[in-house]
Design a protein around this motif. Structure first.
Motif, mmCIF file in Angstrom:
data_model
loop_
_atom_site.group_PDB
_atom_site.id
_atom_site.type_symbol
_atom_site.label_atom_id
_atom_site.label_comp_id
_atom_site.label_asym_id
_atom_site.label_seq_id
_atom_site.Cartn_x
_atom_site.Cartn_y
_atom_site.Cartn_z
ATOM 1 N N GLY A 26 -63.528 -6.206 16.086
ATOM 2 C CA GLY A 26 -63.003 -5.978 14.746
ATOM 3 C C GLY A 26 -63.949 -5.283 13.810
ATOM 4 N N SER A 27 -65.151 -4.930 14.293
ATOM 5 C CA SER A 27 -66.106 -4.249 13.420
ATOM 6 C C SER A 27 -65.629 -2.826 13.147
ATOM 7 C CB SER A 27 -67.493 -4.229 14.062
ATOM 8 O OG SER A 27 -67.443 -3.521 15.296
ATOM 9 N N ILE A 28 -65.993 -2.322 11.956
ATOM 10 C CA ILE A 28 -65.558 -0.993 11.526
ATOM 11 C C ILE A 28 -66.694 -0.004 11.727
ATOM 12 C CG2 ILE A 28 -64.682 0.351 9.587
ATOM 13 C CD1 ILE A 28 -63.634 -2.261 8.409
ATOM 14 N N ASP A 135 -54.330 3.704 5.109
ATOM 15 C CA ASP A 135 -55.308 2.622 5.290
ATOM 16 C C ASP A 135 -56.293 3.031 6.386
ATOM 17 O OD1 ASP A 135 -56.709 0.273 5.907
ATOM 18 O OD2 ASP A 135 -55.011 -0.987 5.361
ATOM 19 N N LYS A 136 -57.573 3.076 6.056
ATOM 20 C CA LYS A 136 -58.574 3.517 7.023
ATOM 21 C C LYS A 136 -58.738 2.541 8.181
ATOM 22 C CE LYS A 136 -61.219 6.090 3.568
ATOM 23 N NZ LYS A 136 -62.547 6.245 2.896
ATOM 24 N N ASP A 137 -58.389 1.265 7.938
ATOM 25 C CA ASP A 137 -58.545 0.268 8.998
ATOM 26 C C ASP A 137 -57.389 0.301 9.987
ATOM 27 O OD1 ASP A 137 -60.811 -0.428 7.633
ATOM 28 O OD2 ASP A 137 -59.889 -2.141 6.616
ATOM 29 N N THR A 138 -56.183 0.383 9.459
ATOM 30 C CA THR A 138 -54.998 0.295 10.324
ATOM 31 C C THR A 138 -54.343 1.636 10.598
ATOM 32 O OG1 THR A 138 -53.514 -0.071 8.432
ATOM 33 C CG2 THR A 138 -54.558 -2.004 9.417
#
Length: 212
Positions: A26-28, A135-138
């Motif tokens: 889960g790290s970005i 969204d940069k994460d998803t």
């Protein structure tokens, strides 16, 4: 290493480099920035072409994040910023107007107090850079379909038309214009007892000298 011969200079031993810590789930990872403006522009265009079909012209969307609107389909002259929520706490809504070559043309929505429904605001219009809405994460768009359709609030009662400020009486009222006209018509009818009496003629009784 084998020990050196007598007289050889002492060798320096370099410690091994530290290993990178294992990547946690889960790290970005940090984004690699494009080296040139051309690469930046190409990346933005790729995001636009990938996601624009999700927001068809005529569709309305509730914002989950604030957005900037730009004056043109290109360049960075900002004309407006729309917050994610209105002062009343409701999500702000945008409507997609058309596809541009690189951006979406949208406008903000507001409540028309006379109808109680959402309508487009002409002054909240501009071009949206779709990559700034992702969204940069998803990788998902930070919008949801508008669920507030139809009449949202009770319409404001319409103000009466502008007039002289005088009170308008009903036709049946004794002081209304219609009642006064009826009474005037009745007084002109001799049968109604409203005929004016004729005046008496004045006669000189002693008008001649011989009458004395």
């Amino acid at each position: 290493d084998a020990p050196g011969l007598p007289g050889d200079p002492a060798k320096k031993v370099v410690p091994p480099g530290k290993k990178a810590p294992p990547e946690k789930p889960g790290s970005i990872k940090p984004l690699v920035k494009p080296k040139t403006m051309a690469q930046e522009s190409e990346k933005l265009l790729e995001v636009y072409m990938e996601h624009r079909e999700k927001m068809a012209p005529g569709s309305q969307w509730e914002l989950q994040t604030g957005i900037a609107l730009w004056r043109n389909d290109f360049g960075w002259e900002r004309t407006l910023y729309i917050n994610a929520k209105s002062p009343s706490g409701w999500p702000n809504i945008i409507e997609v107007l058309e596809y541009g070559a690189r951006r979406l043309k949208v406008r903000g929505m507001g409540i028309d107090r006379s109808t109680g429904t959402f309508v487009g605001q002409k002054w909240q219009m501009g071009w949206l850079e779709l990559a700034l809405l992702v969204d940069k994460d998803t990788g998902e768009l930070l919008v949801t379909p508008n669920s507030k359709t139809g009449q949202i609030i009770e319409p404001r009662p319409k103000a009466p038309p502008a007039g002289t400020g005088r009170r308008v009486l009903p036709k049946s009222h004794p002081q209304s214009k219609e009642s006064q006209k009826e009474r005037e018509g009745a007084t002109k009818d001799p049968e109604a007892g409203g005929a004016k009496p004729e005046g008496l003629e004045k006669a000189d009784v002693f008008s001649k000298s011989e009458d004395f």
